[in-house]
Design an enzyme around this catalytic site. Structure first.
Site, mmCIF file in Angstrom:
data_model
loop_
_atom_site.group_PDB
_atom_site.id
_atom_site.type_symbol
_atom_site.label_atom_id
_atom_site.label_comp_id
_atom_site.label_asym_id
_atom_site.label_seq_id
_atom_site.Cartn_x
_atom_site.Cartn_y
_atom_site.Cartn_z
ATOM 1 N N ASN A 107 -13.662 22.647 -30.097
ATOM 2 C CA ASN A 107 -14.899 23.314 -29.692
ATOM 3 C C ASN A 107 -15.891 22.269 -29.215
ATOM 4 O OD1 ASN A 107 -16.884 25.464 -29.479
ATOM 5 N ND2 ASN A 107 -17.822 24.647 -31.337
ATOM 6 N N HIS A 109 -19.944 21.614 -28.913
ATOM 7 C CA HIS A 109 -21.212 22.090 -29.487
ATOM 8 C C HIS A 109 -22.336 21.223 -28.937
ATOM 9 C CE1 HIS A 109 -23.928 23.875 -32.410
ATOM 10 N NE2 HIS A 109 -24.329 22.662 -32.736
ATOM 11 N N SER A 136 -21.094 17.399 -28.892
ATOM 12 C CA SER A 136 -19.987 16.959 -29.737
ATOM 13 C C SER A 136 -18.774 17.840 -29.499
ATOM 14 C CB SER A 136 -20.368 17.079 -31.224
ATOM 15 O OG SER A 136 -21.581 16.390 -31.496
ATOM 16 N N ASP A 145 -19.168 24.996 -36.793
ATOM 17 C CA ASP A 145 -19.493 23.704 -36.149
ATOM 18 C C ASP A 145 -19.303 22.548 -37.131
ATOM 19 O OD1 ASP A 145 -22.276 25.428 -34.678
ATOM 20 O OD2 ASP A 145 -20.242 25.157 -33.891
HETATM 21 C C1 GRF Z 1 -23.076 25.141 -23.423
HETATM 22 O O1 GRF Z 1 -24.347 24.684 -23.807
HETATM 23 C C2 GRF Z 1 -22.077 24.750 -24.485
HETATM 24 O O2 GRF Z 1 -22.450 23.591 -25.186
HETATM 25 C C3 GRF Z 1 -22.107 25.896 -25.421
HETATM 26 O O3 GRF Z 1 -22.197 27.033 -24.564
HETATM 27 C C4 GRF Z 1 -23.063 26.678 -23.473
HETATM 28 C C5 GRF Z 1 -22.587 27.316 -22.207
HETATM 29 O O4 GRF Z 1 -21.361 26.737 -21.871
HETATM 30 N N1 GRF Z 1 -20.942 25.898 -26.252
HETATM 31 P P1 GRF Z 1 -20.504 27.256 -20.565
HETATM 32 O O5 GRF Z 1 -21.332 26.967 -19.338
HETATM 33 O O6 GRF Z 1 -20.272 28.746 -20.743
HETATM 34 O O7 GRF Z 1 -19.248 26.444 -20.633
#
Ligand code: GRF
Length: 195
Positions: A107, A109, A136, A145
């Protein structure tokens, strides 16, 4: 290695992971499925444009988290992934899922874990007066997380930053970090990747 990617929204991390794999014949991974719990997630169209099979599993169709996770497991078993990447996947996963796939789920985060688990990470970092933020990649365990760290990237927090301006700066790093960590993970290279 077969890689499934789970999304809930725009899927920008999914796109960068997929393009890194599809663009390099020597890459150890190949994207085999993009699954979203949200039917109109923007990332689904991007996955289809990249020629990756997609699936939707609407969490509202299930009475409990465990029921959703059991259905998720069934869908994933058909795709038979070696690795599952959560990328903007906004569901809390129960032991029903984690126990079935543990050790093979990553994942990303948007904080420098272990700081700021959960939501609104950028606002919290600004509020706390931190001078840096970041992202991370970790192995997914039952804790939110909370699993072993695989990679981190940091950015400075500027005095005039808002959560949105900081999120944009961190997202650029996410798109560098996640593909690099996935490559390391698939080749079995140990250690924490710091960008
Ligand atoms: C990002 O900030 C990521 O860190 C979090 O979801 C947000 C959107 O990510 N997990 P994405 O553009 O859908 O990949």
């Amino acid at each position: 290695k077969r890689v499934a990617i789970l999304i809930s929204g725009g899927g920008s991390n999914m796109v960068t992971l997929a393009q890194d794999m599809l663009g390099d014949p020597m890459h150890p991974g190949a994207p085999v499925l993009v699954l979203s719990n949200i039917a109109d997630a923007g990332g689904l169209a991007k996955a289809r444009d990249l020629g990756i099979p997609t699936a939707v599993l609407d969490h509202k169709a299930y009475d409990t988290r465990e029921d959703f996770d059991a259905a998720l497991n069934d869908t994933l078993r058909h795709a038979a992934p070696d690795v599952i990447c959560l990328a903007g996947f906004m569901r809390i996963l129960t032991p029903v899922f984690v126990d079935a796939w543990e050790g093979r789920v990553l994942n990303i985060h948007p904080s420098l874990l272990p700081k700021y688990k959960g939501l609104n990470t950028h606002a919290r970092a600004i509020e706390a007066g931190d001078n840096e933020a970041g992202c991370s990649v970790h192995k997914v365990t039952a804790g939110l997380d909370d699993g072993p760290l695989l990679g981190q990237a940091s950015v400075p927090i500027r005095a005039d930053d808002t959560p949105d301006s900081l999120a944009k700066r961190v997202l650029v790093q996410e798109h560098q970090l996640y593909p690099a960590v996935l490559r390391h993970f698939l080749t079995g290279e140990p250690g924490l990747l710091r960008l």
